[in-house]
Structure formats: structure tokens, C-alpha cells
Motif scaffolding. Structure first.
Motif, PDB file in Angstrom:
ATOM      1  N   ALA A 190      -5.574   3.291  -1.516  1.00  0.00           N
ATOM      2  CA  ALA A 190      -6.817   3.687  -0.647  1.00  0.00           C
ATOM      3  C   ALA A 190      -7.354   2.376  -0.332  1.00  0.00           C
ATOM      4  O   ALA A 190      -8.001   2.297   0.708  1.00  0.00           O
ATOM      5  CB  ALA A 190      -7.674   4.779  -1.047  1.00  0.00           C
ATOM      6  N   GLU A 191      -7.633   1.676  -1.588  1.00  0.00           N
ATOM      7  CA  GLU A 191      -8.272   0.293  -1.294  1.00  0.00           C
ATOM      8  C   GLU A 191      -7.584  -0.667  -0.118  1.00  0.00           C
ATOM      9  O   GLU A 191      -8.209  -1.358   0.708  1.00  0.00           O
ATOM     10  CB  GLU A 191      -8.589  -0.657  -2.587  1.00  0.00           C
ATOM     11  CG  GLU A 191      -9.725   0.342  -3.320  1.00  0.00           C
ATOM     12  CD  GLU A 191      -9.781  -0.240  -4.988  1.00  0.00           C
ATOM     13  OE1 GLU A 191      -8.846  -1.093  -5.333  1.00  0.00           O
ATOM     14  OE2 GLU A 191     -10.528   0.252  -5.593  1.00  0.00           O
ATOM     15  N   ALA A 192      -6.143  -0.855  -0.386  1.00  0.00           N
ATOM     16  CA  ALA A 192      -5.268  -1.448   0.540  1.00  0.00           C
ATOM     17  C   ALA A 192      -5.367  -1.132   2.097  1.00  0.00           C
ATOM     18  O   ALA A 192      -5.693  -1.883   2.879  1.00  0.00           O
ATOM     19  CB  ALA A 192      -4.225  -1.545  -0.006  1.00  0.00           C
ATOM     20  N   GLU A 200      -4.809   5.682 -10.517  1.00  0.00           N
ATOM     21  CA  GLU A 200      -4.894   4.101 -10.267  1.00  0.00           C
ATOM     22  C   GLU A 200      -4.194   3.827  -8.939  1.00  0.00           C
ATOM     23  O   GLU A 200      -4.354   2.889  -8.212  1.00  0.00           O
ATOM     24  CB  GLU A 200      -4.615   3.345 -11.428  1.00  0.00           C
ATOM     25  CG  GLU A 200      -5.325   3.488 -12.842  1.00  0.00           C
ATOM     26  CD  GLU A 200      -4.937   3.073 -14.192  1.00  0.00           C
ATOM     27  OE1 GLU A 200      -3.670   2.730 -14.070  1.00  0.00           O
ATOM     28  OE2 GLU A 200      -5.631   3.374 -15.120  1.00  0.00           O
ATOM     29  N   GLU A 229     -10.308  -2.359   7.859  1.00  0.00           N
ATOM     30  CA  GLU A 229     -11.338  -3.523   8.218  1.00  0.00           C
ATOM     31  C   GLU A 229     -10.936  -4.676   8.875  1.00  0.00           C
ATOM     32  O   GLU A 229     -11.687  -5.145   9.682  1.00  0.00           O
ATOM     33  CB  GLU A 229     -12.313  -3.947   6.915  1.00  0.00           C
ATOM     34  CG  GLU A 229     -12.904  -2.577   6.265  1.00  0.00           C
ATOM     35  CD  GLU A 229     -13.437  -3.164   4.804  1.00  0.00           C
ATOM     36  OE1 GLU A 229     -13.276  -4.062   4.209  1.00  0.00           O
ATOM     37  OE2 GLU A 229     -14.092  -2.305   4.172  1.00  0.00           O
ATOM     38  N   ALA A 278       0.818  -1.059  -0.087  1.00  0.00           N
ATOM     39  CA  ALA A 278       0.004   0.056  -0.106  1.00  0.00           C
ATOM     40  C   ALA A 278       0.876   1.169   0.113  1.00  0.00           C
ATOM     41  O   ALA A 278       0.472   2.206  -0.728  1.00  0.00           O
ATOM     42  CB  ALA A 278      -0.956   0.116   1.205  1.00  0.00           C
ATOM     43  N   THR A 317      -5.600   5.058  -5.850  1.00  0.00           N
ATOM     44  CA  THR A 317      -6.981   4.356  -5.662  1.00  0.00           C
ATOM     45  C   THR A 317      -6.605   2.912  -4.927  1.00  0.00           C
ATOM     46  O   THR A 317      -7.132   2.207  -3.957  1.00  0.00           O
ATOM     47  CB  THR A 317      -7.744   3.990  -6.913  1.00  0.00           C
ATOM     48  OG1 THR A 317      -8.187   5.435  -7.297  1.00  0.00           O
ATOM     49  CG2 THR A 317      -9.056   3.389  -6.732  1.00  0.00           C
ATOM     50  N   LYS A 318      -5.381   2.247  -5.784  1.00  0.00           N
ATOM     51  CA  LYS A 318      -5.064   0.929  -5.257  1.00  0.00           C
ATOM     52  C   LYS A 318      -4.566   1.339  -3.767  1.00  0.00           C
ATOM     53  O   LYS A 318      -4.858   0.333  -3.010  1.00  0.00           O
ATOM     54  CB  LYS A 318      -3.866   0.396  -6.058  1.00  0.00           C
ATOM     55  CG  LYS A 318      -3.298  -0.720  -5.565  1.00  0.00           C
ATOM     56  CD  LYS A 318      -2.099  -0.945  -6.778  1.00  0.00           C
ATOM     57  CE  LYS A 318      -1.515  -2.334  -6.192  1.00  0.00           C
ATOM     58  NZ  LYS A 318      -0.339  -2.663  -7.153  1.00  0.00           N
ATOM     59  N   THR A 331      -7.995   0.672   3.336  1.00  0.00           N
ATOM     60  CA  THR A 331      -9.530   0.182   3.764  1.00  0.00           C
ATOM     61  C   THR A 331      -9.454  -1.023   4.322  1.00  0.00           C
ATOM     62  O   THR A 331     -10.101  -1.379   4.996  1.00  0.00           O
ATOM     63  CB  THR A 331     -10.371   0.702   2.432  1.00  0.00           C
ATOM     64  OG1 THR A 331     -10.412   1.964   2.427  1.00  0.00           O
ATOM     65  CG2 THR A 331     -11.658   0.240   3.143  1.00  0.00           C
ATOM     66  N   GLY A 332      -9.107  -2.117   3.340  1.00  0.00           N
ATOM     67  CA  GLY A 332      -8.925  -3.425   3.735  1.00  0.00           C
ATOM     68  C   GLY A 332      -8.366  -3.669   4.957  1.00  0.00           C
ATOM     69  O   GLY A 332      -8.778  -4.594   5.559  1.00  0.00           O
TER      70      GLY A 332
END
Length: 113
Positions: free
Chosen positions: A91-93, A85, A99, A46, A88-89, A95-96
């Protein structure tokens, strides 16, 4: 830019470089945690995606303002798309990972009850 505003580009670039170096130095301070090697890899992936996206975003800043041809502008825009891209990658990591941390905290709280 407003009239009467003087911008020292060299000083601005030095400030950005200082900020970027702070990020790199911070990444170098990360020590592996033997209890969670998979999480370390995810965190570093990330961080790498975020650093790559940041680099591309800053490159767009220069390329977008100095482009003099349609081809140069298209190349700058492609760089911005790549930055999008990568960020976003990242940010998604993140977020995971958040969680996962929240799930672990809830599971830990249930174990205490």
C-alpha cells in the motif's frame, strides 16, 4: 456460522485458487517499459509484496481455524502479522507511485500552459 448454512469448502477453495491464479496471470502479462525501468521495478515490487501478503492472509484463514494448540495459534498470528506488514508495504509503494503520477501530471499540465 449460522445454522442451516452449508459451505462446500472444496468449492470455496477452488474459487479462491481461481482468483489467485488470475492475479498471477495478470502479473505475467506485465511487459517492461524501456522508458521507465525504475517504475517497472517499483510496480513489480509492490505487486510482489501484495501477492505475498495475500498468500499469507489466506494461509492465516486456514491456520487460524485449524489451530489446536497455543503454539499453532501463535504461529498463525505471526503469519497474520507478516501479511499485515507485506500488505502495508504494498500500500505504501502504491501510494508513492500515485503521488509520483500526480506530480508528473501537474508538471505536464504546467508545461502545456
Amino acid at each position: 456460522m449460522s445454522e442451516g448454512v452449508v459451505v462446500d469448502v472444496a468449492q470455496l477453495e477452488e474459487a479462491l485458487l481461481t482468483r489467485a491464479m488470475g492475479i498471477v496471470i495478470g502479473l505475467a502479462d506485465i511487459e517492461p517499459d524501456p522508458r521507465a525501468p525504475d517504475v517497472d521495478a517499483e510496480v513489480l515490487d509492490a505487486a510482489l509484496a501484495a501477492a505475498t501478503g495475500l498468500h499469507q492472509l489466506l494461509a492465516f484463514r486456514r491456520a487460524g481455524t485449524t489451530a489446536t494448540t497455543f503454539a499453532e495459534q501463535a504461529e498463525a498470528t505471526a503469519g497474520l502479522q507478516s501479511a499485515t506488514e507485506q500488505l502495508t508495504k504494498a500500500a505504501e509503494a502504491v501510494t508513492g507511485l500515485l503521488e509520483l503520477a500526480e506530480y508528473a501530471a501537474r508538471a505536464g499540465a504546467q508545461d502545456l500552459n
